[in-house]
Scaffold this motif. Structure first.
Motif: not given
Ligand SMILES: Cc1ncc(C[n+]2csc(CCOP(=O)(O)OP(=O)(O)O)c2C)c(N)n1
Ligand SMILES: [Mg+2]
Length: 515
Positions: A361-365, A412-416, A443-446, A467-469
């Motif tokens: 869930g990364n930042t939103s979770g 989380a959307d980016g990781s999805a 990619y909020a955490i970045l 940004d994912l828009t």
């Molecule tokens: C294999 C791999 N590629 C790239 C990254 C770098 N990285 C860390 S977090 C992230 C984006 C995460 O975005 P999202 O999943 O939407 O979570 P959010 O930060 O928005 O909560 C990226 C690209 C990583 N950790 N692992």
């Protein structure tokens, strides 16, 4: 019987009876042999990162290996990130990589590559099977190596001619299970002495210390010795919920972890690594052990961790039962707007008994863990190696291993988007997975890390990479396109209803939560 059939029969004999596969020409005899050995369940994955992540999820839940089937170096390379997470989780996996026929390698055909080099990054055990009469024994060795303890990725390279040639010996029986080694009494005494010193102490639990037996013993120790109970930041599989001692997870952000550890004079590692910062930052510490703190190792991976904790409980004169236990109530179902808090509350209010939560869930979770501490008993699987794209594959494998239990994938959307095609496998196999996509379009955490590393705030060209828009992703359309029913929710009531409905309905579902 050919080599492939001898290998598969041997694996099944060793309890390895699921194979997450993405095959190619060099694996065709392995594929064909699945009809001769129906006890091996082949599960097609539409990308190798799905196959390896599914094997990781399966192994974390089942406590025994699944096999993979990957196509030469490029297939293995595609699966590497999730094998990396599996290595960090110490998940047992029999990682089968098909190869060219032994005599074909010297022609340097297009798919020829250095498989050993690629496998070396993630494998605790590696062998290329040289002869059909050896392949069954190689399979038994691989299964035993994968199991450990500690578990590891055991990579077995299977050349096509070894697979298709007659294997004179047939399948071989499994090796006896290796027992974890017992922690010496002197080690326990030394730790007990530190805990009795009257100085501030903390136990840092990882790996098998986070299963229920270890947690109960650790809870008793912590109450008797007034030691803080901490868990590693990214556990492989932690049991939690009502009645289970609840260690505080060490924070991802170094400064928050430092605050948790401040003033600790004795840090006791229990199947955990000494804490370090996830990344280096200019002018900040990498080692998070506070100054003046002594680090003690109670138990290492591969040792009998629950028994070591029980010996320690005895040594510090702990009572028979831990008493500081989550006892409810769980959160009320939320109403109103969707945000990280109401999302967490909705999940805490509805999580079913014995669920398996896959947390990407990364930042939103961020708030979900706290909101589920008083939920019924469940397992919590996290991103052990920090390589994103783990969630949907891990949930797929976990659901194969945990038939009859609901898997909740907090995604989380980016990781999805790394490994989203795992949903197709969930639909095809009828797996009970509820995927909740946390759509923050970023990619909020970045965006946060950009500032933390001291890069400047980032202009429009930098922000465009985070940004994912433009265009926005439509996860419901994507899921439906792979046969998974999906709905987007607009408020907290909708989310609660969608969760409850998905838990009561067989098969996979996706819920998109705009945040
Ligand atoms: C294999 C791999 N590629 C790239 C990254 C770098 N990285 C860390 S977090 C992230 C984006 C995460 O975005 P999202 O999943 O939407 O979570 P959010 O930060 O928005 O909560 C990226 C690209 C990583 N950790 N692992
Ligand atoms: Mg995001």
């Amino acid at each position: 019987m050919n080599g492939a059939r001898a290998l598969i029969s041997t694996l099944v004999g060793a309890g390895v009876d699921v194979c997450f596969a993405n095959p190619g020409t060099s694996e065709m005899h392995f594929v064909a042999a699945l009809d001769d050995v129906p006890a091996m369940r082949g599960v097609l994955c539409l990308f190798e990162g799905v196959a390896t992540g599914a094997a990781d999820g399966y192994g974390r839940v089942a406590g025994k290996p699944a096999a993979t089937l990957l196509h030469l170096g490029p297939g293995l390379g595609n699966g590497l990130a999730n094998l990396h997470n599996a290595r960090r989780a110490r998940t047992p996996i029999v990682n089968v990589v098909g190869d060219h026929a032994t005599y074909h390698s010297r022609y340097d055909a297009p798919l020829e590559s250095d498989i050993a080099a690629i496998a070396g990054a993630v494998s605790g055990w590696y062998r290329s099977s040289a002869r059909p009469e050896d392949v069954a024994a190689d399979g038994a060795d691989a299964a035993a190596a994968a199991m450990g303890p500690p578990g590891c990725v055991a990579t077995l390279v299977l050349p096509a001619d070894v697979s298709w040639s007659e294997a004179s010996s047939g399948p071989v029986p499994p090796h006896p299970r290796r027992r974890p080694s017992t922690v010496p009494a002197e080690t326990v005494d030394e730790v007990a002495k530190a805990l009795r010193s009257g100085e501030r102490a903390a136990l840092l639990l990882g790996g098998s210390a986070l299963r229920v037996r270890g947690l109960h013993a650790a809870g008793r120790v912590s109450e008797a010795a007034e030691a803080t109970l901490l868990a590693e930041t990214f556990p492989a599989a932690m049991e939690r919920g009502l009645g289970i001692p609840a260690p505080q997870r060490l924070a991802y952000l170094a400064e928050m972890a430092q605050a948790q550890l401040e003033g600790v004079r004795h840090l006791v590692l229990v199947d955990a690594k000494s804490p370090v910062s996830f990344f280096a930052y200019p002018d900040k510490a990498s080692d998070l052990v506070p100054p003046g703190c002594t680090v003690h190792v109670l138990a290492r991976p591969g040792e009998d961790v629950p028994v070591a904790l029980e010996m320690l409980a005895e040594a510090v004169g702990a009572t028979a039962r831990a008493t500081r236990l989550p006892e409810g109530p769980r959160p009320e179902a939320p109403t109103g707007a969707l945000d990280a808090q109401s999302l967490a509350q909705a999940i805490g209010a509805t999580l079913p008994e014995a669920a398996v939560v896959v947390d990407e869930g990364n930042t939103s979770g961020l708030f979900v863990a706290a909101a589920t501490q008083d939920a019924p008993r469940h397992d919590w699987l996290t991103l052990t190696g920090g390589a994103i794209g783990m969630g949907p594959p891990l949930a797929t494998g976990a659901a194969v291993a945990a038939a009859g239990r609901r898997v909740l994938c907090l995604q989380a959307d980016g990781s999805a988007m790394y490994t989203f095609q795992a949903l197709w496998t969930q639909a095809r196999e009828g797996l009970d997975v509820t995927t909740v996509v946390l759509s923050n379009h970023s990619y909020a955490i970045l965006n946060m890390e950009l500032r933390r590393v001291g890069a400047d705030a980032g202009g429009p060209r930098a922000r465009r990479l985070l940004d994912l828009t433009d265009p926005e992703l439509d996860f419901c359309d994507l899921a439906r396109g792979m046969g998974v029913p999906a709905r987007r929710v607009e408020n907290a009531e909708d989310l609660v209803a969608a969760l409850v409905e998905s838990y009561a309905t067989d098969g996979p579902a996706l819920i998109e939560v705009p945040l």
